[in-house]
Every structure is written in C-alpha cells, then in structure tokens.
Design a protein around this motif. Structure first.
Motif, short mmCIF file in Angstrom:
data_model
loop_
_atom_site.label_atom_id
_atom_site.label_comp_id
_atom_site.label_asym_id
_atom_site.label_seq_id
_atom_site.Cartn_x
_atom_site.Cartn_y
_atom_site.Cartn_z
N ASP A 115 -44.19 -40.11 -25.72
CA ASP A 115 -45.62 -39.79 -25.89
C ASP A 115 -45.89 -39.92 -27.40
O ASP A 115 -45.74 -39.12 -28.39
CB ASP A 115 -46.07 -38.31 -25.47
CG ASP A 115 -47.31 -37.83 -25.32
OD1 ASP A 115 -47.97 -38.70 -26.02
OD2 ASP A 115 -47.74 -36.94 -24.96
N GLN A 123 -44.23 -30.64 -22.99
CA GLN A 123 -45.56 -30.80 -22.15
C GLN A 123 -46.22 -32.26 -22.23
O GLN A 123 -45.93 -33.07 -23.28
CB GLN A 123 -46.79 -29.99 -23.20
CG GLN A 123 -46.80 -28.38 -22.84
CD GLN A 123 -47.92 -27.75 -23.42
OE1 GLN A 123 -48.77 -28.40 -24.26
NE2 GLN A 123 -48.26 -26.56 -22.95
N SER A 130 -47.27 -36.88 -30.37
CA SER A 130 -48.67 -37.06 -30.07
C SER A 130 -49.39 -36.27 -30.84
O SER A 130 -48.98 -35.22 -31.50
CB SER A 130 -48.77 -36.77 -28.66
OG SER A 130 -48.71 -35.44 -28.35
N THR A 189 -55.69 -36.14 -18.55
CA THR A 189 -56.42 -35.22 -19.30
C THR A 189 -55.90 -34.00 -18.92
O THR A 189 -56.38 -32.83 -19.59
CB THR A 189 -57.95 -35.22 -19.13
OG1 THR A 189 -58.32 -34.66 -17.87
CG2 THR A 189 -58.43 -36.67 -19.35
N ILE A 190 -55.04 -33.64 -18.06
CA ILE A 190 -54.50 -32.25 -17.86
C ILE A 190 -53.03 -32.30 -18.28
O ILE A 190 -52.01 -33.07 -18.16
CB ILE A 190 -54.47 -32.02 -16.16
CG1 ILE A 190 -55.84 -32.10 -15.82
CG2 ILE A 190 -53.70 -30.81 -15.96
CD1 ILE A 190 -56.02 -31.79 -14.33
N SER A 191 -52.74 -31.24 -19.13
CA SER A 191 -51.40 -31.14 -19.72
C SER A 191 -50.59 -30.06 -18.72
O SER A 191 -50.94 -29.08 -18.39
CB SER A 191 -51.54 -30.55 -21.12
OG SER A 191 -50.26 -30.47 -21.64
N TYR A 192 -49.25 -30.70 -18.46
CA TYR A 192 -48.46 -30.14 -17.51
C TYR A 192 -47.30 -29.88 -18.40
O TYR A 192 -46.78 -30.50 -19.53
CB TYR A 192 -47.76 -31.06 -16.28
CG TYR A 192 -49.32 -31.29 -15.49
CD1 TYR A 192 -49.55 -30.43 -14.39
CD2 TYR A 192 -50.03 -32.59 -15.38
CE1 TYR A 192 -50.45 -30.76 -13.59
CE2 TYR A 192 -50.96 -32.87 -15.00
CZ TYR A 192 -51.28 -31.96 -13.79
OH TYR A 192 -52.28 -32.53 -12.75
N SER A 193 -46.49 -28.57 -17.98
CA SER A 193 -45.44 -28.10 -18.73
C SER A 193 -44.01 -28.37 -17.70
O SER A 193 -44.31 -27.98 -16.69
CB SER A 193 -45.34 -26.68 -19.09
OG SER A 193 -44.18 -26.33 -19.85
N ASP A 212 -46.79 -42.48 -22.78
CA ASP A 212 -48.27 -42.57 -23.00
C ASP A 212 -48.44 -42.68 -24.54
O ASP A 212 -47.79 -42.34 -25.44
CB ASP A 212 -48.51 -41.00 -22.97
CG ASP A 212 -49.87 -40.80 -22.97
OD1 ASP A 212 -50.77 -41.75 -23.49
OD2 ASP A 212 -50.13 -39.51 -22.74
N THR A 262 -49.39 -35.07 -20.85
CA THR A 262 -50.64 -34.96 -20.25
C THR A 262 -50.90 -36.02 -19.13
O THR A 262 -50.28 -37.32 -19.63
CB THR A 262 -51.69 -35.07 -21.48
OG1 THR A 262 -51.55 -33.99 -22.31
CG2 THR A 262 -53.11 -35.35 -20.80
N THR A 263 -51.38 -35.97 -18.16
CA THR A 263 -51.64 -36.96 -17.24
C THR A 263 -53.09 -36.73 -16.73
O THR A 263 -53.26 -35.69 -16.22
CB THR A 263 -50.58 -36.69 -15.88
OG1 THR A 263 -49.18 -36.89 -16.37
CG2 THR A 263 -50.79 -37.90 -14.91
#
Length: 355
Positions: free
Chosen positions: A241, A295, A219, A300-304, A317, A297-298
């Motif tokens: 992604d 990482q 991405s 607009t929030i990026s999770y690790s 994605d 993103t779901t």
C-alpha cells in the motif's frame, strides 16, 4: 480465570499467594486498580495477564516486588499516567502489552536496559516524544508496535535488529527521509507499517534486501520518486500500500516475481509462514496473545486484518499518486490479489487484455 463474568475489584488477598507463578484474569468485567498487595507480595509471579477489563488508575506504584515477571499484559483497560519506572526491576521481562489504554508521557529510555524484551506492543495510547535510541539495545526484539500515538521526530537507524519481525509505527507524526533515517538489512522482517506519518523522500534501494517482507504499507505520507524495481525482489510480498503519496513514473512490470503471482514457487507455503502468534517457551503456561493487525482500504472503507485473516488478504494500492503511462500487462497475471487500486493517477492506454 479468564473469560468469565467476574466484576468488582481484584481481591487484594491474591497477594497472599506468594508462590503463584501465573495469574490470568483477563476478559472479565473487573474494575478498580491493581491491588498493591498483589504487586508487593507475589515475588515469583512470571506472568500477569489482566487484559480486556475495566481497570484504571496508575499501573504500578513504587512498591514493587514482581522482579521475576516475564510477561505483562494489561491491554484494553483504562490505565493512565506514565509507563511506571518500577518495570525497570523486571530485568527478564519479555512480553509487554500495554495497548488500548490512556497512557501518556514519553517512551522510557530505560527500555534499553530490558535486554530480553521480545514484544513491545503499546498502540492506541497517548504516548509522545521521540523514539528513544536506547531501543536499539533490545537485540531480542521481534515485534515493535507503537501505532496510534503522538510520537514525532525521525525513525531509528537501528531497526535492523537481527530478530525483528514486525514494525508498526503508523498514525504518528514521524518525519524525515527513509533513506537517511532508517536502514534495514533484515532477513526476518515480515511487516513494515509506516503509514499516516510525514515521511519524505524516495523508497530506498535497500527495500529489495528484505527477503521475508510480506506486508508493506507506506500510505499517507509525503514520499516521492519512482517506484523502485527492487520491490520485485520481494518474493514473499503479499500486500503493498503506497497510496496517498507523490510517487511518479511508471508502474513496475516485474511485480509478478512477488507472491502475488500464483506461479511464484516461493508462495506455496506463505499462508502458514507469518508468525502472528509466537510462543515464548519460558514457562509452560506462557503464550503470546497479541494479534497484530494491518489496515487496508478498499473503496474508501478501511478494514483491519489480523491473525489468520491477515494471511488470506493480499492486494496492491497505488492510488492517489502521480503515476503515468500504461498499466503493465503483467499486472493482469497477479491472480492472487484480492484488491487492486490504481485510481487517481495519470495512467493512459487501455485496460490490459490479461485482466
């Protein structure tokens, strides 16, 4: 002595333990620098773990006697300066964890002389410059993580190392085309993360030869072209992604051949297969502690996601591209995905009934 509440400096008297094989004082509140007496006198030390403290200063001086070192873990401290050339004396070094520090300078070319290296994990520093071609000499390398630095230039064409399992180069300034700069024909590669760079061109057809690939994140680059159907050859693919690029064309309808489809016979044991922790059987007490993360993103929030949690995460994605046409009805059969993002494209038609 890890996982206590020790504070203050590391006692220089530890250097009197000349027969010491392993020292682990990680996960404390220690400060100051690494005592020079420890570095000079503990000739037989094979494992030095000082992770998760408040240590600072240069890592090692030129006075260095740890020639038997096999595992060095100094991550999550405040070390600064360049990677010390004295590590060149550690000819049997296998594990090098320097991530989450303030290290600067270039990645040393002499890394190529450390032929036993298995882990190089140095993300979240201030390293810069080109990827040294000498890394290609590290034939035993399994994990290469240089994410979140200032590395520029092109990728190395030698990342097809026979044992490579994870390549993390995200959030740098890498350029060039994937088809010219990187050729991988690896049956061991499981994680390829090249996100947040300046890569161009199409996804090469060799992507379909990565038979063990489980996590692919490309991405936030400048990639283009159609999504290759070779992606459907990746029977263990769990997360893909490709968002924030310039891909066009239709979404491949054959993704149900990947591990995202519940009926895929190759997926039954996938949850146990990704070796986030790989044991180095050099001495009894030596273990590998790095938790490599991905990482994703779901909304607009990026999770690790890391360690065991990573094995439970799956998704697609393809957002923010130029994809067109209808959504293939086969996408609705991918019952193993936890998130699906096709937004900000030029898709038409109705949502498939299979959803």
């Amino acid at each position: 002595m890890s996982g206590n509440d020790f504070n203050g400096n590391i006692p220089s008297s530890l250097g009197n333990m000349s027969s010491l094989l392993s020292l682990d004082i990680s996960n404390n509140n220690l400060s100051g620098e690494i005592p020079e007496q420890l570095v000079i006198s503990c000739f037989f030390l094979r494992e030095l773990i000082l992770s998760n403290n408040n240590l600072q200063g240069q890592i090692f001086s030129n006075n260095f006697g740890l020639t038997e070192l096999q595992s060095l873990q100094l991550d999550d401290n405040h070390f600064r300066g360049k990677i010390p050339e004295s590590l060149l004396n550690c000819s049997i070094l296998q594990v090098l964890h320097l991530y989450d520090n303030n290290l600067s300078g270039k990645i040393p070319r002499w890394f190529g002389n450390l032929s036993y290296l298995v882990d190089i994990v140095m993300f979240n520093n201030q390293l810069e410059g080109l990827l040294p071609k000498e890394l290609c000499q590290c034939q035993n390398l399994e994990i290469l993580d240089l994410s979140e630095n200032n590395i520029f230039g092109s990728l190395l064409p030698c990342l097809s190392l026979s044992n490579i399992r994870q390549v993390h180069l995200s959030r740098n300034r890498l350029r060039g085309q994937l088809k010219d700069a990187l050729y991988i024909n690896s049956t061991t590669l499981e994680v390829l993360d090249l996100s947040y760079n300046h890569l161009e061109g199409k996804i090469p057809n060799w992507i379909g030869k990565l038979s063990s690939l489980s996590y692919l994140t490309l991405s936030n680059n400048n990639l283009e072209g159609e999504l290759p159907t070779q992606l459907c050859n990746l029977g263990k693919l769990r997360l893909i992604d490709l968002s924030q690029n310039n891909f066009y064309g239709k979404i491949p309808s054959c993704l149900n051949f990947t591990a995202l489809y519940k009926g895929n016979e190759n997926d039954e044991s996938l949850i146990y297969e990704l070796p986030l922790f790989v044991v180095v059987e050099v001495i009894e007490v030596m273990t590998r502690g790095a938790e490599e993360s991905i990482q994703f993103t779901t909304k607009t929030i990026s999770y690790s996601y890391k360690a065991k949690m990573l094995t439970f995460m799956s998704g697609i994605d393809l957002s923010c591209n130029k994809l067109f046409g209808e959504i293939p009805h086969q996408i609705g059969n991918l019952t193993r995905i936890h998130t699906l993002n096709l937004s900000h494209n030029n898709l038409t038609g109705s949502i498939p009934k299979t959803f």
